[in-house]
Scaffold this motif. Sequence first.
Motif, PDB file in Angstrom:
ATOM      1  N   LYS A  27     -25.615  82.809  14.273  1.00 34.22           N
ATOM      2  CA  LYS A  27     -25.122  84.148  14.390  1.00 34.22           C
ATOM      3  C   LYS A  27     -25.198  84.798  13.257  1.00 34.22           C
ATOM      4  N   ASN A  28     -26.133  84.066  12.256  1.00 39.62           N
ATOM      5  CA  ASN A  28     -26.604  84.995  10.694  1.00 39.62           C
ATOM      6  C   ASN A  28     -27.768  85.423  10.814  1.00 39.62           C
ATOM      7  N   THR A  30     -30.406  87.727   8.225  1.00 37.44           N
ATOM      8  CA  THR A  30     -30.831  87.923   6.843  1.00 37.44           C
ATOM      9  C   THR A  30     -32.146  88.972   6.797  1.00 37.44           C
ATOM     10  N   ASP A  54     -22.699  90.503  17.993  1.00 39.32           N
ATOM     11  CA  ASP A  54     -21.626  89.908  17.202  1.00 39.32           C
ATOM     12  C   ASP A  54     -22.177  88.992  16.105  1.00 39.32           C
ATOM     13  N   GLU A  55     -23.541  89.183  15.728  1.00 42.71           N
ATOM     14  CA  GLU A  55     -23.983  88.570  14.533  1.00 42.71           C
ATOM     15  C   GLU A  55     -23.499  89.133  13.223  1.00 42.71           C
ATOM     16  N   ARG A  56     -23.422  88.313  12.190  1.00 42.45           N
ATOM     17  CA  ARG A  56     -23.257  88.604  10.856  1.00 42.45           C
ATOM     18  C   ARG A  56     -24.518  88.982  10.047  1.00 42.45           C
ATOM     19  N   GLU A  58     -26.698  89.975   6.438  1.00 45.01           N
ATOM     20  CA  GLU A  58     -26.738  89.927   4.992  1.00 45.01           C
ATOM     21  C   GLU A  58     -28.020  90.763   4.851  1.00 45.01           C
TER      22      GLU A  58
END
Length: 67
Positions: A27-28, A30, A54-56, A58
């Motif tokens: 769930k990341n 980049t 709901d992903e994070r 960066e």
Amino acid sequence: MASRIQSRIQRRLGDRIRDLQVYVIDKNVTLQGCCATYYSKQLAQHAALGVLEDERLENDICVGLVN
């Protein structure tokens, strides 16, 4: 998901983000690449956020001179 994010950023920003790469691991998400202004970096981030649920996120897009 990576291709949807990359396509959305490219549609909205054209070639303002050089060497754009989008990585999705679990769930990341980049973002990587380079651009000339912090504004372009911010626009890319907002474009990506429009795809995420709901992903994070960066944002590792570097800002500086783009040759």
